[in-house]
Design an enzyme around this catalytic site. Structure first.
Site, short mmCIF file in Angstrom:
data_model
loop_
_atom_site.label_atom_id
_atom_site.label_comp_id
_atom_site.label_asym_id
_atom_site.label_seq_id
_atom_site.Cartn_x
_atom_site.Cartn_y
_atom_site.Cartn_z
N ASP A 97 -14.79 -10.33 -10.14
CA ASP A 97 -16.03 -9.79 -9.77
C ASP A 97 -16.40 -8.48 -10.42
O ASP A 97 -17.37 -7.81 -10.66
CB ASP A 97 -16.20 -9.61 -8.29
CG ASP A 97 -17.49 -9.36 -7.94
OD1 ASP A 97 -18.52 -9.98 -8.28
OD2 ASP A 97 -17.69 -8.17 -7.09
N ASP A 130 1.04 -1.16 -0.08
CA ASP A 130 0.13 -0.10 0.04
C ASP A 130 0.99 1.13 0.12
O ASP A 130 1.83 1.09 0.87
CB ASP A 130 -0.82 0.16 1.29
CG ASP A 130 -1.96 1.02 1.18
OD1 ASP A 130 -1.81 2.05 0.67
OD2 ASP A 130 -3.17 0.40 1.29
N GLU A 173 -19.39 -2.96 -17.44
CA GLU A 173 -20.20 -3.75 -16.69
C GLU A 173 -21.82 -3.54 -17.04
O GLU A 173 -22.24 -2.34 -16.84
CB GLU A 173 -20.31 -3.53 -15.21
CG GLU A 173 -18.98 -4.08 -14.81
CD GLU A 173 -18.62 -4.03 -13.32
OE1 GLU A 173 -19.86 -3.50 -12.57
OE2 GLU A 173 -17.42 -4.40 -12.62
N ALA A 212 -11.88 -5.02 -6.64
CA ALA A 212 -11.99 -3.39 -6.38
C ALA A 212 -12.81 -2.89 -7.75
O ALA A 212 -13.96 -2.74 -7.37
CB ALA A 212 -10.31 -3.25 -6.38
N ARG A 213 -11.98 -2.58 -8.75
CA ARG A 213 -12.65 -2.05 -9.98
C ARG A 213 -12.15 -2.67 -11.33
O ARG A 213 -10.87 -2.98 -11.04
CB ARG A 213 -12.40 -0.28 -9.99
CG ARG A 213 -13.26 0.30 -8.96
CD ARG A 213 -14.86 0.21 -9.46
NE ARG A 213 -15.78 0.91 -8.71
CZ ARG A 213 -16.51 0.60 -7.49
NH1 ARG A 213 -16.29 -0.82 -7.30
NH2 ARG A 213 -17.28 1.18 -6.86
N HIS A 273 -20.24 -8.29 -10.02
CA HIS A 273 -20.03 -7.23 -9.05
C HIS A 273 -20.79 -7.71 -7.88
O HIS A 273 -21.63 -6.82 -7.56
CB HIS A 273 -20.45 -6.01 -9.65
CG HIS A 273 -19.60 -4.96 -9.19
ND1 HIS A 273 -19.38 -3.92 -9.93
CD2 HIS A 273 -19.45 -4.58 -7.83
CE1 HIS A 273 -18.67 -2.85 -9.15
NE2 HIS A 273 -18.88 -3.39 -8.06
#
Length: 321
Positions: free
Chosen positions: A257, A172, A262, A232-233, A281
């Protein structure tokens, strides 16, 4: 009387809280898909509550000059022009970490699924097979989970993984490599996390600096036996690079996911890759998470309307459109 307009699906607990308040509420979860209807329904709205489908652009906000508060049923902000809202003095209230447990459990389910193929074994048994060698699978105890992003969701995911016997490392940019988090996640460089992990799980927002963070170069740093998990995205992963890496056997597989578009087009190249699991998602969309999210946003929106600043106001995000 203040009008609250909810343009996407909202959990019942939050909806009931708003409907019992002194404010008028219009709920139509299909409004996000029809710009004209959305404008007409929200003409007098002081509160607009959205999920992730509504594109809250500056132009849309210009057409809704009475909006005083935006409620975001979730945490991602890539569908909201944060700068535009900030310049208009409109606070954005999000459901920070309300779905953390659901996302963390999805990651654990993904890791278990790729190691213990129960559905495939069931289908084989029903068709007359009894292949104990093929479907025995592998243990996850002793393997390494690498977290890219160690905010609350990442840390909770790490704790659940540790409980199952996994070694957990993380990267991170907000933390110094060589240190550890309060729940003993060893922090390393991005390159080290990619190289050492058996599962790389993504927990970062979609910003200019994270778009296509997982590209061909990143994928080639991973073990050939490793999996990438994205809750996440979609834009964090370069999807065409991922297809090439999967087809070339550079990594073992992926569980996604989220996708850049989308729902995806019917000819999406990932559909033809056998070692990629795709879900719509839903990582943070359990019944419990949806209700927590809706209740939190409803309560905080009411606070804002009553003149009290919500503790879940979203600060301006650097790099947001």
């Amino acid at each position: 009387m203040t009008k609250i307009v909810i343009v996407e699906a909202m959990g019942e607990t939050g909806l009931e809280l708003l409907q019992k308040s002194e404010y008028s509420v219009k709920y139509d979860p299909t409004l996000w898909s029809d710009h004209r209807r959305l404008i007409e329904a929200s003409e007098h709205a002081e509160v607009l509550i959205v999920r992730n489908q509504t594109q809250l652009t500056r132009e849309l906000l210009d057409e809704l000059p009475r909006v005083k508060v935006i409620g975001r049923l979730g945490v991602g902000l890539d569908n909201i022009d944060v700068e535009a809202a900030s310049s208009k003095g409109i606070p954005i209230v999000s459901a920070k970490n309300a779905n953390a447990a659901s996302v963390a459990e999805y990651v654990m389910a993904s890791i278990l699924t790729v190691n213990r193929p129960l559905i495939a074994a069931t289908r084989d048994v029903i068709s007359g097979g009894w292949d104990r060698k093929k479907f025995g699978g592998r243990e996850i105890q002793g393997t390494t989970l690498g977290l890219i992003g160690v905010g609350q969701v990442g840390r909770l995911t790490g704790s659940k993984a540790q409980a199952l016997g996994l070694h957990v490392i993380g990267y991170d940019p907000m933390y110094e490599p060589g240190t550890t988090t309060e729940n003993a996640i060893a922090l390393k460089t991005l390159e080290e996390v990619l190289a050492e992990s058996d599962y790389v799980s993504l927990h970062v927002p979609l910003l200019p600096e994270t778009r296509h963070l997982i590209d061909r170069t990143a994928l080639q740093r991973m073990k050939s036996t490793a999996y990438v998990i994205n809750t996440a995205r979609g834009g964090v992963v370069h999807e065409l690079d991922l297809v090439e890496a999967l087809e070339a056997g550079e990594i073992a597989g992926a569980v996604l996911d989220v996708l850049e578009q989308e729902p995806p087009p019917s000819d999406h190249p990932l559909f033809s890759v056998s070692n990629c699991i795709l879900t719509p998602h839903v990582a943070g969309a359990t019944e419990e998470a949806l209700n927590r999210t809706s209740q939190m946003v409803a309560a905080e929106v009411i606070k804002e309307l009553e003149g009290e600043a919500s503790e879940f106001r979203v600060a301006k995000v650097a790099g947001s459109k």
